[in-house]
Scaffold this motif. Structure first.
Motif, PDB file in Angstrom:
ATOM      1  N   MET A  78      -6.977   0.430  -3.474  1.00 49.65           N
ATOM      2  CA  MET A  78      -6.515  -0.821  -2.872  1.00 49.65           C
ATOM      3  C   MET A  78      -6.284  -0.616  -1.379  1.00 49.65           C
ATOM      4  SD  MET A  78      -3.123  -3.135  -3.772  1.00 49.65           S
ATOM      5  CE  MET A  78      -3.685  -3.470  -5.447  1.00 49.65           C
ATOM      6  N   ASP A  79      -6.670  -1.616  -0.593  1.00 46.11           N
ATOM      7  CA  ASP A  79      -6.468  -1.538   0.847  1.00 46.11           C
ATOM      8  C   ASP A  79      -4.989  -1.357   1.175  1.00 46.11           C
ATOM      9  OD1 ASP A  79      -5.925  -3.447   3.488  1.00 46.11           O
ATOM     10  OD2 ASP A  79      -7.623  -2.075   3.663  1.00 46.11           O
ATOM     11  N   ARG A  80      -4.723  -0.495   2.185  1.00 46.10           N
ATOM     12  CA  ARG A  80      -3.335  -0.175   2.518  1.00 46.10           C
ATOM     13  C   ARG A  80      -2.576  -1.407   2.994  1.00 46.10           C
ATOM     14  NH1 ARG A  80      -1.579   4.924   6.353  1.00 46.10           N
ATOM     15  NH2 ARG A  80       0.684   4.774   6.001  1.00 46.10           N
ATOM     16  N   VAL A 103       3.467 -12.229   5.418  1.00 43.90           N
ATOM     17  CA  VAL A 103       2.636 -13.202   6.134  1.00 43.90           C
ATOM     18  C   VAL A 103       1.653 -12.485   7.048  1.00 43.90           C
ATOM     19  CG1 VAL A 103       2.667 -15.052   7.850  1.00 43.90           C
ATOM     20  CG2 VAL A 103       4.353 -15.040   6.005  1.00 43.90           C
ATOM     21  N   ALA A 104       2.116 -11.431   7.737  1.00 48.27           N
ATOM     22  CA  ALA A 104       1.255 -10.700   8.660  1.00 48.27           C
ATOM     23  C   ALA A 104       0.124  -9.987   7.923  1.00 48.27           C
ATOM     24  CB  ALA A 104       2.080  -9.699   9.463  1.00 48.27           C
ATOM     25  N   ARG A 105       0.392  -9.461   6.736  1.00 50.81           N
ATOM     26  CA  ARG A 105      -0.621  -8.695   5.990  1.00 50.81           C
ATOM     27  C   ARG A 105      -1.492  -9.560   5.088  1.00 50.81           C
ATOM     28  NH1 ARG A 105       0.856  -3.156   6.046  1.00 50.81           N
ATOM     29  NH2 ARG A 105       1.971  -2.846   8.021  1.00 50.81           N
ATOM     30  N   LEU A 106      -0.920 -10.638   4.559  1.00 49.63           N
ATOM     31  CA  LEU A 106      -1.648 -11.444   3.570  1.00 49.63           C
ATOM     32  C   LEU A 106      -2.063 -12.814   4.083  1.00 49.63           C
ATOM     33  CD1 LEU A 106       0.606 -10.764   0.435  1.00 49.63           C
ATOM     34  CD2 LEU A 106      -1.469  -9.545   1.106  1.00 49.63           C
ATOM     35  N   GLY A 107      -1.409 -13.299   5.143  1.00 51.33           N
ATOM     36  CA  GLY A 107      -1.616 -14.680   5.572  1.00 51.33           C
ATOM     37  C   GLY A 107      -0.588 -15.586   4.931  1.00 51.33           C
ATOM     38  N   ALA A 108      -0.341 -16.735   5.554  1.00 52.21           N
ATOM     39  CA  ALA A 108       0.711 -17.629   5.077  1.00 52.21           C
ATOM     40  C   ALA A 108       0.450 -18.130   3.663  1.00 52.21           C
ATOM     41  CB  ALA A 108       0.864 -18.806   6.037  1.00 52.21           C
ATOM     42  N   ALA A 109      -0.816 -18.497   3.363  1.00 49.79           N
ATOM     43  CA  ALA A 109      -1.126 -19.070   2.050  1.00 49.79           C
ATOM     44  C   ALA A 109      -0.934 -18.053   0.937  1.00 49.79           C
ATOM     45  CB  ALA A 109      -2.553 -19.612   2.046  1.00 49.79           C
TER      46      ALA A 109
END
Length: 300
Positions: free
Chosen positions: A1-3, A236-242
């Motif tokens: 899995m991506d870090r 939010v920074a790693r996955l995005g708000a949605a």
């Protein structure tokens, strides 16, 4: 899995547990010995003091985004948001807080992304948003028919969720790290709180039992006000708000179960129906689940 993905998922999971714990503690606080103003003072005053060093020195906060984004960052995740939630908790049970706040977050986030970035919503995401809307409408109808004042709290929770969605979308535009973002939001919220306290005061802070004050100071000021805000910004920074809003799927369930165990709140059939629609709706609306269409192989 991506870090980055694994760190984002861990942060989102932590945010869900912290968010649910904050809802339970807030409901307990405003229905026992403390009020919204006392909790708001601890919610924003304590982390503002703890993060004060980030306002000074060589690495002090330097925002890069537009002024409106900074305003929405504070309004959506700071004092206005907190006062709405704490005021609503006086009227509506904790289970309502979990369903209406966490449930409507993906809905408002999708609307905000559509208006701000032109992101279209279709397929399973649209189906999920429809499930969320249906679950909350059915639950709201039950609140109105019950003849209680729950609907006042429910309405405030919906407005608070709309503000939090703005906060999530604005964070990406401000050029801040999660710790800087927490310092920025709590610092400005503490400043905004000063004139409010001068007008309304916090009289229960001196009369409440010390165990209650210690519980609220640790949960409001450190766990929710500091760690909760940081881990959600990391998500939010790693996955995005949605995708970060997917963490909201756990909050209604955790809050409902926690309220039943700790505060003896009944788990009514209306709550179960709402959860059965809202929780899967959050999962679908987050965009984490997508159709997989198999392409036909060319004939040999």
């Amino acid at each position: 899995m991506d870090r980055n993905l694994s760190a984002g998922l861990l942060a989102a999971l932590s945010a869900a547990f912290i968010g649910s714990a904050w809802q339970l503690v807030s409901r307990h606080g405003v229905t026992t010995t403390l009020g919204p103003m006392e909790l708001a003072l601890m919610r924003y005053g304590i982390p503002a003091l703890l993060l004060a060093p980030l306002w000074f020195g060589r690495r002090r906060i330097a925002t890069k985004g537009a002024r409106m984004a900074r305003v929405l960052l504070v309004v959506g995740g700071g004092l206005p948001f907190g006062l709405l939630v704490l005021a609503g908790a006086q009227w509506a049970p904790a289970s309502h807080m979990g369903i209406f706040m966490a449930g409507s977050l993906p809905l408002f986030t999708a609307i905000g992304a559509r208006l701000h970035k032109g992101q279209a919503v279709g397929g399973l995401r649209l189906l999920g948003l429809g499930c969320i809307a249906l679950g909350m409408v059915l639950f709201a109808v039950g609140s109105f028919r019950g003849g209680t004042l729950d609907w006042r709290g429910d309405l405030l929770f919906l407005v608070a969720a709309m503000l939090w969605a703005m906060h999530s979308l604005a964070f990406a535009q401000c050029g801040l790290t999660p710790w800087q973002g927490a310092a920025f939001v709590n610092g400005w919220s503490a400043l905004l709180l000063l004139p409010v306290l001068a007008f309304a005061g916090a009289p229960r802070l001196l009369s409440a039992p010390w165990p209650d004050i210690a519980l609220q100071a640790s949960m409001q000021g450190v766990v929710a006000g500091l760690l909760g805000l940081v881990v959600y910004m990391v998500a939010v920074a790693r996955l995005g708000a949605a995708r970060a809003s997917l963490s909201a799927a756990l909050v209604p369930v955790l809050t409902t179960l926690g309220a039943a165990w700790w505060m003896d709140e009944p788990v009514t059939p209306a709550v179960l129906v709402a959860l059965a629609l809202v929780v899967p709706g959050i999962v679908l609306a987050s965009g984490a689940v997508r159709w997989r269409v198999k392409q036909a192989r060319p004939a040999a």
